[in-house]
Design an enzyme around this catalytic site. Structure first.
Site, short mmCIF file in Angstrom:
data_model
loop_
_atom_site.label_atom_id
_atom_site.label_comp_id
_atom_site.label_asym_id
_atom_site.label_seq_id
_atom_site.Cartn_x
_atom_site.Cartn_y
_atom_site.Cartn_z
N ALA A 74 1.65 6.29 -9.69
CA ALA A 74 0.24 7.44 -10.04
C ALA A 74 1.28 8.56 -11.72
O ALA A 74 0.05 9.25 -11.94
CB ALA A 74 -0.54 8.30 -9.63
N THR A 75 2.01 9.32 -10.34
CA THR A 75 3.01 10.01 -11.25
C THR A 75 2.53 10.52 -12.74
O THR A 75 2.33 11.33 -13.86
CB THR A 75 3.79 11.56 -10.73
N ASN A 154 -6.62 14.23 -3.18
CA ASN A 154 -6.25 14.26 -1.45
C ASN A 154 -5.85 14.52 -0.27
O ASN A 154 -5.96 14.45 0.60
CB ASN A 154 -4.72 13.87 -2.59
N GLN A 182 -6.71 8.02 -4.50
CA GLN A 182 -6.85 8.32 -3.44
C GLN A 182 -7.79 7.19 -3.22
O GLN A 182 -8.41 7.12 -2.15
CB GLN A 182 -7.51 9.43 -2.74
N SER A 202 -1.62 3.87 -7.97
CA SER A 202 -0.62 4.25 -6.94
C SER A 202 -0.53 3.13 -5.94
O SER A 202 -1.47 3.02 -5.05
CB SER A 202 -0.82 5.03 -6.27
N HIS A 204 1.46 2.46 -3.39
CA HIS A 204 1.99 2.72 -1.93
C HIS A 204 0.91 3.93 -1.11
O HIS A 204 0.86 4.07 0.02
CB HIS A 204 2.63 4.21 -2.01
N CYS A 324 4.17 24.24 1.22
CA CYS A 324 5.99 23.81 1.64
C CYS A 324 7.12 24.57 0.94
O CYS A 324 6.98 23.50 -0.25
CB CYS A 324 7.41 24.05 2.77
#
Ligand SMILES: *Cc1c(COP(=O)(O)O)cnc(C)c1O
Length: 381
Positions: A74-75, A154, A182, A202, A204, A324
């Site tokens: 999807a990116t 998401n 999603q 996507s 996955h 992060c």
């Protein structure tokens, strides 16, 4: 013991049936050839497998088979859609509308295009995580060429009113791209009924392989290629087709199509159970919309130190409201955009359920979270 996996929105395991089909496209005794080889039987067989998978993906979203372009995920599909429209239609205008809670694959494309002289409006979502049609309408200018908004968020699981958005786009002669990563396999997606021009997928995220995706490109919609060489995929995306990956996405699509309804019912019940039990702790708020997808629950815990929260949940594999970003812990930009304060955003977790989630796992998760929250609140007092 392994932690309980409640991070299906990050990725899903490959379905064993999918893995089996993929494995049959790798070795000498399998369907290994280059689908672009026109001069022999091996190539024809690989091409047949690729086209059969294309039909399966097209069926999942109710598209025509000629409207599916394979990508690496999807990116890449988002990059192809957004940069592809921007470059192809720049004579018509230089304005793009998106939202501040899109996936980074959309936001970073838009930031790149801003450097290239495009103007981008980032709509602020409502507190429920959805885009308001009035806000969208107000943002439209004569130069607007593209609206890019996600189907399902998401982090929150909120579902945008994509059909209404499509109507507004159509009435204003603006192309509409949807990041559907999603949504697929979670809710019924019908590109024709919605009236969308481009939709990113996507594999996955719905029990297919990582590194595989597709872009729905409605017939007649023109986009500029981002990867050149060989002219595969009708010039829109060059590169030797990865038969095993494609076959995997096709099989995952087939399985998704027959299981969506049943899974939605099952996961809704589990999510309701999870939510009701968590609500018996005080100071718990749900982030996003009550009407969000069945597999995602994002909750915040008042009076809990966010950084300690995840550390206190070693038995759960979940995502936190803190990203992060390199070395620093930044609160999630999505949670901030729907109005949470720093502290509460940090003290949030996203639980995402899937195919293998059981009621017993939900009960155990609730116990772990309750214990952790009580302990952390005790320490804070
Ligand atoms: C996972 C995801 C992506 C990225 O998909 P990849 O196939 O991993 O590149 C994009 N958008 C959304 C909404 C996602 O959830």
């Amino acid at each position: 013991m392994n932690p309980i996996y409640l991070d299906y929105a990050a990725t899903t395991p490959v379905d064993p049936q999918v893995a089996e089909k993929m494995a049959a496209c790798l070795t000498m005794d399998g369907n290994f050839a280059n689908p672009a080889s026109r001069s022999h039987r091996y190539g024809w067989m690989a091409e047949e497998a690729v086209e059969s998978a294309r039909r399966q993906v097209a069926e999942l979203i109710h598209a025509d088979v000629r409207e599916v372009v394979w990508t690496s995920g999807a990116t890449e599909a988002n990059n192809l859609a957004i940069k592809g429209v921007a470059q192809q239609h720049k004579e018509k205008g230089n304005h793009i509308i998106t939202s501040s809670i899109e996936h980074k694959a959309v936001l970073d494309c838009c930031a790149y295009l801003e450097q290239q002289g495009f103007e981008v409006t980032y709509l602020k979502p409502q507190t429920n995580g959805c885009i308001s049609i009035d806000d969208l309408t107000a943002a439209i200018k004569p130069e607007t060429i593209l609206v890019s908004l996600m189907y399902v968020n998401n982090e929150l699981g909120s579902v945008n009113p994509v059909s209404e958005i499509a109507k507004v786009c159509k009435a204003n002669d603006i192309l509409f791209h949807v990041d559907g990563a999603q949504a697929l396999g979670k809710i019924a997606v019908d590109v024709e009924a919605i009236g969308v021009d481009l939709l990113s997928m996507s594999a996955h995220k719905f029990y297919g392989p990582k590194g595989m995706g597709a872009l729905f490109v409605k017939r007649g919609v023109k986009i500029a290629a981002q990867i050149h060489g060989g002219g595969h995929e009708r010039g829109m995306r060059s590169g030797t087709l990865a038969t095993h990956q494609i076959v995997g996405m096709g099989e995952a699509s087939k399985l998704a199509l027959v299981s969506i309804q049943q899974e939605e019912v099952r996961l809704s019940a589990l999510k309701t159970l999870l939510l009701n039990q968590l609500m018996s702790l005080d100071g718990v708020t749900v982030n996003g919309d009550d009407s969000g997808v069945a597999n995602i629950l994002n909750v915040s815990f008042a009076d809990v130190d966010g950084e300690s929260l995840l550390l206190s949940l070693p038995t759960l594999a979940v995502s936190s409201g803190s990203a992060c970003n390199s070395a620093t812990m930044a609160p999630s930009y999505v949670l901030m955009a729907i109005g949470l304060q720093d502290e509460l955003a940090h003290a949030s977790i996203r639980l995402s359920l899937g195919r293998y989630t059981t009621e017993e796992e939900i009960q155990k998760a609730v116990e772990s979270i309750s214990t952790a929250v009580h302990r952390l609140r005790g320490m804070a007092a």
